[in-house]
Design an enzyme around this catalytic site. Sequence first.
Site, PDB file in Angstrom:
ATOM      1  N   LEU A 155     -92.077  24.179  -2.101  1.00  0.00           N
ATOM      2  CA  LEU A 155     -93.039  24.666  -1.119  1.00  0.00           C
ATOM      3  C   LEU A 155     -93.963  25.710  -1.748  1.00  0.00           C
ATOM      4  O   LEU A 155     -93.512  26.545  -2.539  1.00  0.00           O
ATOM      5  CB  LEU A 155     -92.321  25.257   0.091  1.00  0.00           C
ATOM      6  CG  LEU A 155     -91.465  24.269   0.894  1.00  0.00           C
ATOM      7  CD1 LEU A 155     -90.911  24.957   2.136  1.00  0.00           C
ATOM      8  CD2 LEU A 155     -92.254  23.036   1.275  1.00  0.00           C
ATOM      9  N   GLY A 176     -81.878  24.093  -3.500  1.00  0.00           N
ATOM     10  CA  GLY A 176     -81.839  25.548  -3.528  1.00  0.00           C
ATOM     11  C   GLY A 176     -83.132  26.172  -3.052  1.00  0.00           C
ATOM     12  O   GLY A 176     -84.214  25.678  -3.373  1.00  0.00           O
ATOM     13  N   GLY A 177     -83.019  27.253  -2.267  1.00  0.00           N
ATOM     14  CA  GLY A 177     -84.207  27.961  -1.810  1.00  0.00           C
ATOM     15  C   GLY A 177     -85.148  27.043  -1.057  1.00  0.00           C
ATOM     16  O   GLY A 177     -84.762  26.393  -0.080  1.00  0.00           O
ATOM     17  N   ASP A 178     -86.400  26.983  -1.523  1.00  0.00           N
ATOM     18  CA  ASP A 178     -87.389  26.092  -0.912  1.00  0.00           C
ATOM     19  C   ASP A 178     -87.655  24.891  -1.822  1.00  0.00           C
ATOM     20  O   ASP A 178     -88.759  24.356  -1.838  1.00  0.00           O
ATOM     21  CB  ASP A 178     -88.684  26.850  -0.621  1.00  0.00           C
ATOM     22  CG  ASP A 178     -89.321  27.412  -1.887  1.00  0.00           C
ATOM     23  OD1 ASP A 178     -88.575  27.750  -2.828  1.00  0.00           O
ATOM     24  OD2 ASP A 178     -90.562  27.515  -1.940  1.00  0.00           O
ATOM     25  N   GLU A 179     -86.630  24.478  -2.556  1.00  0.00           N
ATOM     26  CA  GLU A 179     -86.760  23.385  -3.515  1.00  0.00           C
ATOM     27  C   GLU A 179     -85.921  22.187  -3.077  1.00  0.00           C
ATOM     28  O   GLU A 179     -84.759  22.328  -2.681  1.00  0.00           O
ATOM     29  CB  GLU A 179     -86.319  23.843  -4.902  1.00  0.00           C
ATOM     30  CG  GLU A 179     -87.136  25.005  -5.438  1.00  0.00           C
ATOM     31  CD  GLU A 179     -86.564  25.578  -6.720  1.00  0.00           C
ATOM     32  OE1 GLU A 179     -85.484  25.123  -7.153  1.00  0.00           O
ATOM     33  OE2 GLU A 179     -87.187  26.484  -7.290  1.00  0.00           O
TER      34      GLU A 179
END
Length: 203
Positions: A31, A71-74
């Site tokens: 993102l 993970g995260g925005d991945e």
Amino acid sequence: MNVLPLLDRAGFDAALEDLGDVPLTLALIDLDHFKTLNDALGHAAGDNVLRSVERLLTGSLPAGSLVAHVGGDEYAAALPDTPAETALIVLSEVIRHFQQADNRDAAWPASLGMSVGLAYRPAHAQTLPDLMRAADAALYRAKVEGRGRACIYVESRMVLKSNYYPKASLERLSKLSAALGRTEASLLREALDNVAEKYRGEL
């Protein structure tokens, strides 16, 4: 409606291994300016964005695809038996849908977008680690070229000047490339990854 399961990183890696040597396109999805949204609206709003992205990916990619939150925005996706050019069309449509005002919360900043890097096995890489690196390089190019887009991996031609590198080292690199059936560029990227990992504490 066909909705794909959302995998975690371990499940995604295992599912990729189970596919064996099937030709596929790997997509790495990140993102754009997600931190800006989190900082401005809070983590609850960020979580709503992630759930929206997950519904979009699991509901829009072709049957048989693999989708994972890594993970995260991945996110990552694998499209078996799908050429990179076809995957580019599919993921570009996903990006356009995500960016259309009718599909967004009005509070989301306009800068919030989605970038995608694509790499195809076997044309761009033979092994899964190399395929990941190629997709990551394509994702980086998508970011550099303005974000909010999907890019297909393009092999970088590294120019190795003999005044920087001893001739013997270049010859060994060439022999290793031939012996492993890998490009010199991919071997150098792996070496750079190893150096970055070795000195992670300095970054």
